[in-house]
Design a protein around this motif. Sequence first.
Motif, PDB file in Angstrom:
ATOM      1  N   VAL A  53       0.921  -1.058   0.000  1.00 56.32           N
ATOM      2  CA  VAL A  53      -0.208   0.128  -0.100  1.00 56.32           C
ATOM      3  C   VAL A  53       0.921   1.298  -0.138  1.00 56.32           C
ATOM      4  O   VAL A  53       1.446   1.459   0.880  1.00 56.32           O
ATOM      5  CB  VAL A  53      -0.750  -0.079   1.393  1.00 56.32           C
ATOM      6  CG1 VAL A  53      -1.647   1.357   1.258  1.00 56.32           C
ATOM      7  CG2 VAL A  53      -1.986  -1.161   1.146  1.00 56.32           C
ATOM      8  N   PRO A  54       0.954   1.943  -1.021  1.00 53.74           N
ATOM      9  CA  PRO A  54       1.668   3.221  -1.253  1.00 53.74           C
ATOM     10  C   PRO A  54       1.532   4.069   0.273  1.00 53.74           C
ATOM     11  O   PRO A  54       0.536   4.407   0.588  1.00 53.74           O
ATOM     12  CB  PRO A  54       1.315   3.819  -2.488  1.00 53.74           C
ATOM     13  CG  PRO A  54       0.524   2.847  -3.174  1.00 53.74           C
ATOM     14  CD  PRO A  54       0.077   1.683  -2.414  1.00 53.74           C
ATOM     15  N   GLY A  55       2.688   4.571   0.639  1.00 54.06           N
ATOM     16  CA  GLY A  55       2.763   5.412   1.674  1.00 54.06           C
ATOM     17  C   GLY A  55       2.436   4.721   3.123  1.00 54.06           C
ATOM     18  O   GLY A  55       2.477   5.542   4.055  1.00 54.06           O
ATOM     19  N   ALA A  56       2.426   3.249   3.113  1.00 54.46           N
ATOM     20  CA  ALA A  56       2.255   2.718   4.428  1.00 54.46           C
ATOM     21  C   ALA A  56       2.953   1.398   4.630  1.00 54.46           C
ATOM     22  O   ALA A  56       3.368   0.863   3.570  1.00 54.46           O
ATOM     23  CB  ALA A  56       0.508   2.424   4.715  1.00 54.46           C
ATOM     24  N   LEU A  57       3.282   0.989   5.791  1.00 56.23           N
ATOM     25  CA  LEU A  57       3.912  -0.424   5.883  1.00 56.23           C
ATOM     26  C   LEU A  57       2.794  -1.344   6.770  1.00 56.23           C
ATOM     27  O   LEU A  57       2.398  -0.876   7.564  1.00 56.23           O
ATOM     28  CB  LEU A  57       5.066  -0.158   6.803  1.00 56.23           C
ATOM     29  CG  LEU A  57       5.990  -1.432   7.223  1.00 56.23           C
ATOM     30  CD1 LEU A  57       6.855  -1.898   6.134  1.00 56.23           C
ATOM     31  CD2 LEU A  57       6.758  -1.185   8.469  1.00 56.23           C
ATOM     32  N   SER A  58       2.349  -2.257   5.909  1.00 53.32           N
ATOM     33  CA  SER A  58       1.301  -3.339   6.270  1.00 53.32           C
ATOM     34  C   SER A  58       2.114  -4.272   7.071  1.00 53.32           C
ATOM     35  O   SER A  58       2.964  -4.981   6.529  1.00 53.32           O
ATOM     36  CB  SER A  58       0.718  -3.961   5.132  1.00 53.32           C
ATOM     37  OG  SER A  58       0.043  -2.636   4.154  1.00 53.32           O
ATOM     38  N   VAL A  59       1.693  -4.588   8.222  1.00 50.45           N
ATOM     39  CA  VAL A  59       2.450  -5.433   9.111  1.00 50.45           C
ATOM     40  C   VAL A  59       1.337  -6.459   9.732  1.00 50.45           C
ATOM     41  O   VAL A  59       0.314  -6.135  10.385  1.00 50.45           O
ATOM     42  CB  VAL A  59       2.998  -4.692  10.178  1.00 50.45           C
ATOM     43  CG1 VAL A  59       3.894  -5.687  11.056  1.00 50.45           C
ATOM     44  CG2 VAL A  59       3.883  -3.431   9.756  1.00 50.45           C
ATOM     45  N   ARG A  60       1.591  -7.584   9.731  1.00 50.26           N
ATOM     46  CA  ARG A  60       0.739  -8.788  10.525  1.00 50.26           C
ATOM     47  C   ARG A  60       1.295  -8.880  11.929  1.00 50.26           C
ATOM     48  O   ARG A  60       2.506  -9.053  12.251  1.00 50.26           O
ATOM     49  CB  ARG A  60       1.144  -9.983   9.526  1.00 50.26           C
ATOM     50  CG  ARG A  60       0.032 -10.965   9.975  1.00 50.26           C
ATOM     51  CD  ARG A  60       0.725 -11.990  11.184  1.00 50.26           C
ATOM     52  NE  ARG A  60      -0.156 -13.058  11.345  1.00 50.26           N
ATOM     53  CZ  ARG A  60       0.103 -13.958  12.456  1.00 50.26           C
ATOM     54  NH1 ARG A  60       1.010 -13.790  13.268  1.00 50.26           N
ATOM     55  NH2 ARG A  60      -0.870 -14.731  12.600  1.00 50.26           N
ATOM     56  N   PRO A  61       0.382  -8.617  12.746  1.00 54.27           N
ATOM     57  CA  PRO A  61       0.712  -8.897  14.205  1.00 54.27           C
ATOM     58  C   PRO A  61       0.657 -10.329  14.784  1.00 54.27           C
ATOM     59  O   PRO A  61       0.326 -11.006  14.000  1.00 54.27           O
ATOM     60  CB  PRO A  61      -0.122  -7.599  14.706  1.00 54.27           C
ATOM     61  CG  PRO A  61      -1.467  -7.938  13.909  1.00 54.27           C
ATOM     62  CD  PRO A  61      -1.041  -8.427  12.721  1.00 54.27           C
TER      63      PRO A  61
END
Length: 291
Positions: free
Chosen positions: A56-64
């Motif tokens: 996603v441009p501009g964001a860091l997508s993280v799995r918790p």
Amino acid sequence: MTSPKRQRTTSHARPIASVLAALLVSAASFAASAAPDYGKCEVTGQRGSVKLETVVPGALSVRPVLPSPGWWNGDSIDTIKDGFEYCMAANMAYRAGLDKVMVVNRSFAQILTGQAQGFDIALSQITITDERKKVVNFTEPYFSSDQGILVKAGVKVDKESIRKLRLGVKQGTTILGYLADNVKPVEQPKVFAEAAAMYAALAAGQVDAVLYDTPNLLARAKQSNGLFEVVGRYDTGERWGGLVNKDSQNMATFNKLIDEMKRDGTFARLANQYLTPSLGADPTKVPVFNP
């Protein structure tokens, strides 16, 4: 007498002013919505010093991983605003010039296949193993852990009696193989898809003990208001790393960021801020069971 031309100018003045005011409000709203959002985390380092290719441009997508107090503080992905791993991700995002962290839900079994999509990195207290490396990549380790033993308060357990207990473990975790190879319990451990179900089974008396990462169990015991306690641990020498898919272009950058945060004291600060209060005890002081 007012000329027709002057009348036309006067009659349009108010609508034009209204339009301008609306545009200013809209611009202000856009600027507010575009403001960087790192939850409650303190971010440090140089913004934009590295580059990440994100889904996603501009964001860091993280799995918790939830529930995980101290690491991800919140009951759902929508309520998490801080914690060790969340703020680790926030610092990564900031240093990569990204404006926010997006917490995304993917099952543990799913991400271990290497086929899960829609996330940049999983920061989920995942143990690095050679078997897992066949299908996914791991960053450099950012935390050392081992496997703790959680029981109801007052239950006496030692390295011999644990073999006769009904044990519970979380699906996909390394402890199942360790138990089979080293502890050799009389009864096959019960496997749970999620940690919450495992803790619920312990509370309900469906299992006698659960085995999971020691820091997580200490946090769970502290939150249980005296219902649970951690009575021991197996020193397995495990280390946690960020998990990324094999096709990720970000491995070198993630490793650079982890190395920076080790050297500049970010991890030490996060541990002091989030882990020590949440765990209620030093994981290294929990008695070691030698199978």
